[in-house]
Design an enzyme around this catalytic site. Structure first.
Site, PDB file in Angstrom:
ATOM      1  N   HIS A 205      82.573  47.059  14.962  1.00  0.00           N
ATOM      2  CA  HIS A 205      81.503  46.171  15.448  1.00  0.00           C
ATOM      3  C   HIS A 205      81.411  46.128  16.969  1.00  0.00           C
ATOM      4  O   HIS A 205      80.584  45.420  17.506  1.00  0.00           O
ATOM      5  CB  HIS A 205      81.721  44.747  14.925  1.00  0.00           C
ATOM      6  CG  HIS A 205      82.904  44.066  15.565  1.00  0.00           C
ATOM      7  ND1 HIS A 205      84.184  44.224  15.126  1.00  0.00           N
ATOM      8  CD2 HIS A 205      82.988  43.238  16.643  1.00  0.00           C
ATOM      9  CE1 HIS A 205      85.014  43.521  15.877  1.00  0.00           C
ATOM     10  NE2 HIS A 205      84.316  42.911  16.827  1.00  0.00           N
TER      11      HIS A 205
HETATM   12  C1  UD1 Z   1      81.641  38.746  19.472  1.00  0.00           C
HETATM   13  C2  UD1 Z   1      82.556  38.983  20.668  1.00  0.00           C
HETATM   14  C3  UD1 Z   1      83.553  40.090  20.318  1.00  0.00           C
HETATM   15  C4  UD1 Z   1      84.299  39.776  19.044  1.00  0.00           C
HETATM   16  C5  UD1 Z   1      83.322  39.459  17.911  1.00  0.00           C
HETATM   17  C6  UD1 Z   1      84.092  38.981  16.712  1.00  0.00           C
HETATM   18  C7  UD1 Z   1      81.626  38.639  22.917  1.00  0.00           C
HETATM   19  C8  UD1 Z   1      81.128  39.302  24.131  1.00  0.00           C
HETATM   20  N1  UD1 Z   1      81.811  39.419  21.836  1.00  0.00           N
HETATM   21  O1  UD1 Z   1      80.901  39.928  19.244  1.00  0.00           O
HETATM   22  O2  UD1 Z   1      84.501  40.195  21.379  1.00  0.00           O
HETATM   23  O3  UD1 Z   1      85.085  40.888  18.690  1.00  0.00           O
HETATM   24  O4  UD1 Z   1      82.422  38.410  18.333  1.00  0.00           O
HETATM   25  O5  UD1 Z   1      83.393  39.200  15.535  1.00  0.00           O
HETATM   26  O6  UD1 Z   1      81.848  37.457  22.916  1.00  0.00           O
HETATM   27  N2  UD1 Z   1      75.093  37.726  14.460  1.00  0.00           N
HETATM   28  C9  UD1 Z   1      74.697  37.187  13.245  1.00  0.00           C
HETATM   29  N3  UD1 Z   1      75.375  36.103  12.779  1.00  0.00           N
HETATM   30  C10 UD1 Z   1      76.392  35.523  13.443  1.00  0.00           C
HETATM   31  C11 UD1 Z   1      76.787  36.064  14.673  1.00  0.00           C
HETATM   32  C12 UD1 Z   1      76.122  37.165  15.146  1.00  0.00           C
HETATM   33  O7  UD1 Z   1      73.782  37.673  12.607  1.00  0.00           O
HETATM   34  O8  UD1 Z   1      76.966  34.544  12.948  1.00  0.00           O
HETATM   35  C13 UD1 Z   1      74.421  38.947  14.949  1.00  0.00           C
HETATM   36  C14 UD1 Z   1      73.242  38.674  15.875  1.00  0.00           C
HETATM   37  O9  UD1 Z   1      72.287  39.658  15.643  1.00  0.00           O
HETATM   38  C15 UD1 Z   1      73.847  38.877  17.253  1.00  0.00           C
HETATM   39  C16 UD1 Z   1      74.887  39.958  17.008  1.00  0.00           C
HETATM   40  O10 UD1 Z   1      75.374  39.714  15.700  1.00  0.00           O
HETATM   41  O11 UD1 Z   1      72.901  39.252  18.202  1.00  0.00           O
HETATM   42  C17 UD1 Z   1      76.037  39.940  17.995  1.00  0.00           C
HETATM   43  O12 UD1 Z   1      76.637  38.659  18.071  1.00  0.00           O
HETATM   44  P1  UD1 Z   1      77.466  38.217  19.389  1.00  0.00           P
HETATM   45  O13 UD1 Z   1      78.084  36.888  19.180  1.00  0.00           O
HETATM   46  O14 UD1 Z   1      76.638  38.388  20.618  1.00  0.00           O
HETATM   47  O15 UD1 Z   1      78.581  39.301  19.526  1.00  0.00           O
HETATM   48  P2  UD1 Z   1      79.560  39.919  18.440  1.00  0.00           P
HETATM   49  O16 UD1 Z   1      79.200  41.346  18.260  1.00  0.00           O
HETATM   50  O17 UD1 Z   1      79.619  39.037  17.262  1.00  0.00           O
HETATM   51  N1  UDP Z   2      87.912  39.357   8.956  1.00  0.00           N
HETATM   52  C1  UDP Z   2      87.472  38.679   7.814  1.00  0.00           C
HETATM   53  N2  UDP Z   2      86.475  39.254   7.055  1.00  0.00           N
HETATM   54  C2  UDP Z   2      85.926  40.464   7.360  1.00  0.00           C
HETATM   55  C3  UDP Z   2      86.379  41.140   8.517  1.00  0.00           C
HETATM   56  C4  UDP Z   2      87.380  40.558   9.297  1.00  0.00           C
HETATM   57  O1  UDP Z   2      87.965  37.601   7.488  1.00  0.00           O
HETATM   58  O2  UDP Z   2      85.037  40.910   6.621  1.00  0.00           O
HETATM   59  C5  UDP Z   2      88.944  38.737   9.807  1.00  0.00           C
HETATM   60  C6  UDP Z   2      90.187  39.560  10.013  1.00  0.00           C
HETATM   61  O3  UDP Z   2      91.154  39.289   9.026  1.00  0.00           O
HETATM   62  C7  UDP Z   2      90.641  39.127  11.413  1.00  0.00           C
HETATM   63  C8  UDP Z   2      89.380  38.722  12.114  1.00  0.00           C
HETATM   64  O4  UDP Z   2      88.397  38.567  11.100  1.00  0.00           O
HETATM   65  O5  UDP Z   2      91.487  37.985  11.340  1.00  0.00           O
HETATM   66  C9  UDP Z   2      88.957  39.768  13.099  1.00  0.00           C
HETATM   67  O6  UDP Z   2      87.711  39.432  13.609  1.00  0.00           O
HETATM   68  P1  UDP Z   2      86.738  40.482  14.308  1.00  0.00           P
HETATM   69  O7  UDP Z   2      87.101  41.850  13.900  1.00  0.00           O
HETATM   70  O8  UDP Z   2      85.373  39.993  14.051  1.00  0.00           O
HETATM   71  O9  UDP Z   2      87.007  40.214  15.860  1.00  0.00           O
HETATM   72  P2  UDP Z   2      88.059  40.811  16.923  1.00  0.00           P
HETATM   73  O10 UDP Z   2      89.431  40.573  16.409  1.00  0.00           O
HETATM   74  O11 UDP Z   2      87.733  42.232  17.147  1.00  0.00           O
HETATM   75  O12 UDP Z   2      87.760  40.013  18.158  1.00  0.00           O
END
Ligand code: UD1
Ligand code: UDP
Length: 357
Positions: A205
């Site tokens: 992601h």
């Molecule tokens: C964010 C964090 C990343 C982390 C990830 C965990 C930053 C810069 N990035 O990335 O470090 O690894 O969370 O998962 O803070 N969206 C939904 N539903 C949600 C949330 C997001 O549909 O509940 C979609 C939206 O289209 C949004 C996109 O995901 O634009 C990205 O969401 P965003 O919170 O900006 O960044 P993540 O990729 O989730």
């Molecule tokens: N995770 C989850 N369901 C999923 C994918 C990940 O519960 O479908 C959990 C996973 O066990 C871990 C956390 O989400 O604890 C990791 O989050 P993510 O990969 O979104 O963020 P990052 O760690 O890269 O910031």
């Protein structure tokens, strides 16, 4: 003492849960500010319900947006709450925009600020998370380093020794507290018709992978080649960002089985029983190391070098040919490495340190 916990995304909810559990168990005063960075049920609520975390006192409902827009709205919203509540300390965890906004708002108000998971660096400023980590560490008062390496790194950046505490990573607490529950309550392998150690698990992601058509395409190609060589299924619980970008770039996932993001018990089960895990997630690199499942990281670097050193992880980047190559290397290895992320009591240590200060 009144402690404010600031969180906003899936990994923060999971990794803060042991800290919140400790505060509840001790009957301490605390409250949660949720920025609403993640808001879809399967990225947010499901974890509060499953991990039995009391509701946030404040949900700022900031939602998605550009980095500047999202971070600035959080800063304004968090500052208002902190001015009103006047907590004695604030805790943030990890490296998201929520973390930077929380640490900046609190430290400017001169509220004692603690960074959980301090001292991680990949030295790649292309990653927004790297900027968030560096800035958060340098405006915090308590740096809770998960490993000796993270602590040493903070010292080389001139952070005073008295501010750094070696605690382990709360990811281990969360795994230990929930793995048995996951084993007893999750039936995801049956539901997906999978056999233990006869499937691969994928999560990707990161902005630099999935917002780049050529990188995303190359990752999908590499994984499809792997599936055909090993004749095993690949499961990909797909993050909403990746789902959106896959549609936008009109990419075909081929033989990879796409599914909605899973709850924590289901996902822990899938990790625990996977043959190999392919990921660009920080938390998943750590969990695979703790669970003793080999990991192939779809990045050129990692801020979790301990996983490479113990032999639990290898870097494949987003290069399709390297994905198969790295899978072959990891499948030849014997597992059984030492977990470098602590004993599962990081949450208790962090709260004891804050209360003792
Ligand atoms: C964010 C964090 C990343 C982390 C990830 C965990 C930053 C810069 N990035 O990335 O470090 O690894 O969370 O998962 O803070 N969206 C939904 N539903 C949600 C949330 C997001 O549909 O509940 C979609 C939206 O289209 C949004 C996109 O995901 O634009 C990205 O969401 P965003 O919170 O900006 O960044 P993540 O990729 O989730
Ligand atoms: N995770 C989850 N369901 C999923 C994918 C990940 O519960 O479908 C959990 C996973 O066990 C871990 C956390 O989400 O604890 C990791 O989050 P993510 O990969 O979104 O963020 P990052 O760690 O890269 O910031």
């Amino acid at each position: 003492m009144n402690i404010a916990i600031i969180l906003g995304t899936r990994p923060e909810i999971i990794k803060m849960s042991p800290i919140i559990r400790e505060l509840v168990n001790c009957g301490d005063n605390y409250f949660v500010i949720h920025t609403g960075q993640h808001y879809s049920h399967n990225m947010d609520r499901v974890f509060f319900e499953q991990l039995k975390i009391p509701n946030a006192k404040y949900n700022l409902e900031i939602g998605s947006g550009s980095h500047g827009e999202q971070t600035s709205k959080m800063l304004v919203g968090i500052e208002k709450v902190l001015l009103n509540e006047k907590p004695d300390a604030v805790l943030v965890q990890g490296d998201t925009n929520t973390v930077l906004a929380g640490a900046l708002a609190a430290s400017k108000l001169r509220i004692k600020t603690g960074h959980v998971e301090a001292g991680l660096r990949c030295y790649d400023r292309q990653m927004p998370e790297e900027i968030n980590r560096v800035l958060t560490d340098h405006c915090s008062d308590y740096l809770f380093a998960p490993t000796e390496k993270a602590k040493a790194l903070l010292l080389t950046e001139g952070i005073s020794r008295e501010m750094i505490y070696l605690t382990g990573n709360t990811v281990v607490d969360a795994v230990y507290q929930n793995l048995e529950l996951a084993r007893d309550n999750a039936d995801i392998l049956n539901k997906l018709n999978l056999k233990p150690k006869e499937y691969f698990l994928l999560t990707t992601h990161r902005q630099e992978n999935v917002d780049n058509a050529s990188n995303f395409c190359s990752i999908l190609k590499g994984l499809n080649e792997l599936a055909s060589v090993y004749k095993l299924p690949i499961c990909y619980p797909i993050h909403p960002r990746s789902r959106k970008m896959m549609a936008e770039f009109k990419l075909n996932s081929g033989n990879i089985r796409l599914m909605d993001p899973l709850d924590y018990f289901d996902f822990l089960q899938l990790e625990d029983k996977a043959k190999l895990i392919f990921t660009d997630s920080g938390g998943v690199q750590e969990e695979s190391c703790v669970l003793n499942v080999p990991c192939i990281t779809l990045r050129d670097n990692t801020e979790r070098p301990e996983t490479l050193e113990v032999g639990a992880n290898i870097l494949a980047g987003a290069i399709s040919s390297k994905i198969l190559e790295c899978a072959n290397v990891m499948l030849r290895k014997t597992n059984g490495w030492h977990n470098p992320f602590g004993d599962g009591h990081a949450g208790e240590k962090i709260i004891a340190i804050l209360k003792g200060a």
